[in-house]
Design a protein around this motif. Structure first.
Motif, PDB file in Angstrom:
ATOM      1  N   ARG A   1      -7.203  10.811  -5.542  1.00  0.00           N
ATOM      2  CA  ARG A   1      -7.237   9.643  -4.658  1.00  0.00           C
ATOM      3  C   ARG A   1      -8.572   9.634  -3.910  1.00  0.00           C
ATOM      4  N   THR A   2      -9.625   9.962  -4.616  1.00  0.00           N
ATOM      5  CA  THR A   2     -11.018  10.004  -4.169  1.00  0.00           C
ATOM      6  C   THR A   2     -11.302  11.132  -3.196  1.00  0.00           C
TER       7      THR A   2
ATOM      8  N   ILE B   1      -8.421   4.247  -9.638  1.00  0.00           N
ATOM      9  CA  ILE B   1      -7.561   3.474  -8.734  1.00  0.00           C
ATOM     10  C   ILE B   1      -7.919   3.764  -7.285  1.00  0.00           C
ATOM     11  N   GLY B   2      -8.026   5.037  -6.919  1.00  0.00           N
ATOM     12  CA  GLY B   2      -8.427   5.395  -5.568  1.00  0.00           C
ATOM     13  C   GLY B   2      -7.316   5.302  -4.548  1.00  0.00           C
TER      14      GLY B   2
ATOM     15  N   LEU C   1       2.368   6.211  -7.244  1.00  0.00           N
ATOM     16  CA  LEU C   1       1.268   6.901  -7.915  1.00  0.00           C
ATOM     17  C   LEU C   1       1.342   8.416  -7.715  1.00  0.00           C
ATOM     18  N   ILE C   2       1.669   8.826  -6.498  1.00  0.00           N
ATOM     19  CA  ILE C   2       1.761  10.275  -6.232  1.00  0.00           C
ATOM     20  C   ILE C   2       2.923  10.886  -7.002  1.00  0.00           C
ATOM     21  N   LEU C   3       4.082  10.259  -6.916  1.00  0.00           N
ATOM     22  CA  LEU C   3       5.260  10.794  -7.605  1.00  0.00           C
ATOM     23  C   LEU C   3       5.072  10.764  -9.119  1.00  0.00           C
ATOM     24  N   GLY C   4       4.572   9.633  -9.637  1.00  0.00           N
ATOM     25  CA  GLY C   4       4.352   9.519 -11.079  1.00  0.00           C
ATOM     26  C   GLY C   4       3.302  10.492 -11.571  1.00  0.00           C
TER      27      GLY C   4
ATOM     28  N   ALA D   1       0.829  -1.213   0.000  1.00  0.00           N
ATOM     29  CA  ALA D   1       0.000   0.000   0.000  1.00  0.00           C
ATOM     30  C   ALA D   1       0.862   1.260   0.000  1.00  0.00           C
ATOM     31  N   LEU D   2       1.874   1.309   0.850  1.00  0.00           N
ATOM     32  CA  LEU D   2       2.709   2.503   0.954  1.00  0.00           C
ATOM     33  C   LEU D   2       3.563   2.711  -0.293  1.00  0.00           C
TER      34      LEU D   2
END
Length: 463
Positions: A285-286, A311-312, A246-249, A239-240
């Motif tokens: 991220r929702t 993705i969420g 996802l955040i960096l990309g 998860a981490l």
């Protein structure tokens, strides 16, 4: 006669599975919230509209953030407080609150009680319930309190002491619960667009979104093992790491897509561009907040936002979507399959086959639900124009549907202009998005009897 007695006994004591109780709890809260928002003193002018109340209550309870009416302009302080309570209960789970009382009031907690508590919190383990609930409630209070205090630094000067503090508390809880509701329409701004040049607001909201969307069991691992990452569970590691990627990309891609786009961040300074693109990578991220006009996104930014919404966040969190662990399992399965590996492995551990099947099922069900919904809404509302002039076309409808089913709340401005049928479709999608994939995992995780007959296997051509 004995058979008849057995049937009567079963009818007298119906067995409701814990996952069904979790799903029904959301229906109950939505119903109560709708009733409260229909009260005359919940709205500022005119009579309460049932559809508006139902849509708002569903969106708040399912921590989505889609609205058919401006929150501050439409609802009184009482109505806003009802919405905030629905967000908090919906984010943490109604049964999680009941479970806290159950655990500390009852002397003997049955295995069934424990199972219900763990399922409402998004987990499958059945040990360490008191520490987990303590971590959830204390952690939630600390993060939301600190977020509200920091947001006051910007909101109080903009709205005054009374409104500024209320806006800060509301936004902090809404951010942590990944709801996306805001009261900033009182300042004549949509969502957080009026604070696009305020890094403090955007970074605080981003931190709350990531924290709330990481998952309660990830928190528990971090609190228990602290900096000893090697001791984290496989779930927490996946998860981490996936969240970070996802955040960096997403941040890098938004910088690439939107840097020179004058409709979003193109006319901002360098620092504001960097901060806003980071915010744009996190809010899908929702969470549902936006600091720029969604209609101004480039084609690449639009598609990236849709993918990130789908993705969420993390499993067992306040976020929606198919979840980051589901994505990770799908990618790892694809890699293992291409290498002809019989096991799907990561971090020196193999993933259970049942979890792989669940991940595939969740992704397929979400995609099918989104496709069918887009087709139906296109058939009913396609070709029309929204009140703000936005075309209700395949692009805006897809954005709206994915936002609803992933419990995100971002919109291109067509929500209030949709017909009753389409609004009801979004209500169903928001409810499904809050409990659908989660419930599916729980159903698949139940112990079932193996089939009496083992069928012979045979290869088929795929791909």
């Amino acid at each position: 006669m004995r058979l008849f007695k057995k049937i009567i006994m079963k009818l007298k004591k119906p067995k409701i599975r814990p996952v069904a109780l979790v799903a029904l709890s959301f229906v109950l809260i939505i119903g109560v919230g709708t009733g409260l928002l229909c009260l005359p003193f919940a709205v500022k002018s005119g009579s309460a509209n049932f559809v508006t109340a139902l849509f708002t209550a569903t969106s708040a309870t399912c921590v989505t953030g889609l609205t058919v009416a401006e929150i501050y302009s439409t609802f009184t302080t009482f109505g806003q407080a009802v919405i905030l309570v629905l967000i908090q209960i919906g984010g943490l789970g109604f049964i999680t609150f009941i479970s806290l009382l159950l655990l500390f009031v009852k002397k003997n907690v049955t295995l069934s009680d424990k199972k219900l508590i763990m399922q409402s919190a998004g987990g499958l383990q059945r040990t360490g319930l008191k520490p987990l609930l303590k971590c959830i409630f204390i952690g939630t209070f600390i993060f939301e309190f600190l977020g509200a205090v920091l947001l006051c630094i910007s909101f109080v000067p903009a709205a005054g002491w009374g409104k500024g503090i209320w806006f800060s508390v509301f936004t902090s809880i809404s951010s942590f619960c990944n709801a996306g509701f805001a009261l900033t329409d009182a300042l004549g701004q949509q969502s957080l667009c009026g604070f696009a040049s305020d890094p403090l607001v955007l970074l605080v909201v981003s931190a709350l979104i990531v924290t709330g969307g990481s998952g309660f069991f990830v928190w528990y691992d971090v609190v228990e093992h602290k900096h000893h990452i090697s001791r984290y569970s496989l779930h927490a590691k996946i998860a981490l790491s996936t969240t970070g990627i996802l955040i960096l990309g997403g941040w890098v891609l938004f910088l690439l897509f939107e840097w020179n786009n004058s409709a979003t961040v193109g006319d901002m300074g360098v620092i504001d561009k960097i901060v806003n693109c980071l915010f744009m990578a996190i809010t899908p991220r929702t969470a549902g907040f936006n600091s720029v006009n969604m209609n101004g996104l480039s084609d690449g930014g639009y598609l990236l936002t849709v993918v990130l919404m789908f993705i969420g966040g993390g499993s067992g969190s306040t976020a929606g979507g198919i979840k980051v662990t589901t994505l990770a399992v799908l990618v790892l399965t694809m890699i293992a399959s291409s290498r002809r590996n019989k096991q799907v492995s990561v971090f020196k551990r193999s993933i259970e086959p049942s979890d792989i099947y669940s991940a595939i099922a969740i992704a397929v069900i979400y995609m099918l639900a989104a496709i069918v919904s887009v087709l139906l809404i296109c058939g009913v509302d396609g070709g029309r124009v929204a009140a703000d002039g936005t075309a209700i076309d395949i692009k805006s409808i897809l954005f709206e549907v994915v936002s609803a089913i992933s419990a995100t709340g971002l919109s291109m401005g067509i929500t209030s202009s949709l017909t009753l049928f389409s609004k009801l479709m979004l209500i169903v999608l928001m409810y499904f998005g809050r409990i659908g994939g989660y419930a599916l995992v729980l159903i698949f995780s139940e112990n079932r009897r193996p089939p009496a007959v083992t069928r012979l296997s045979e290869h088929i051509m795929v791909g």
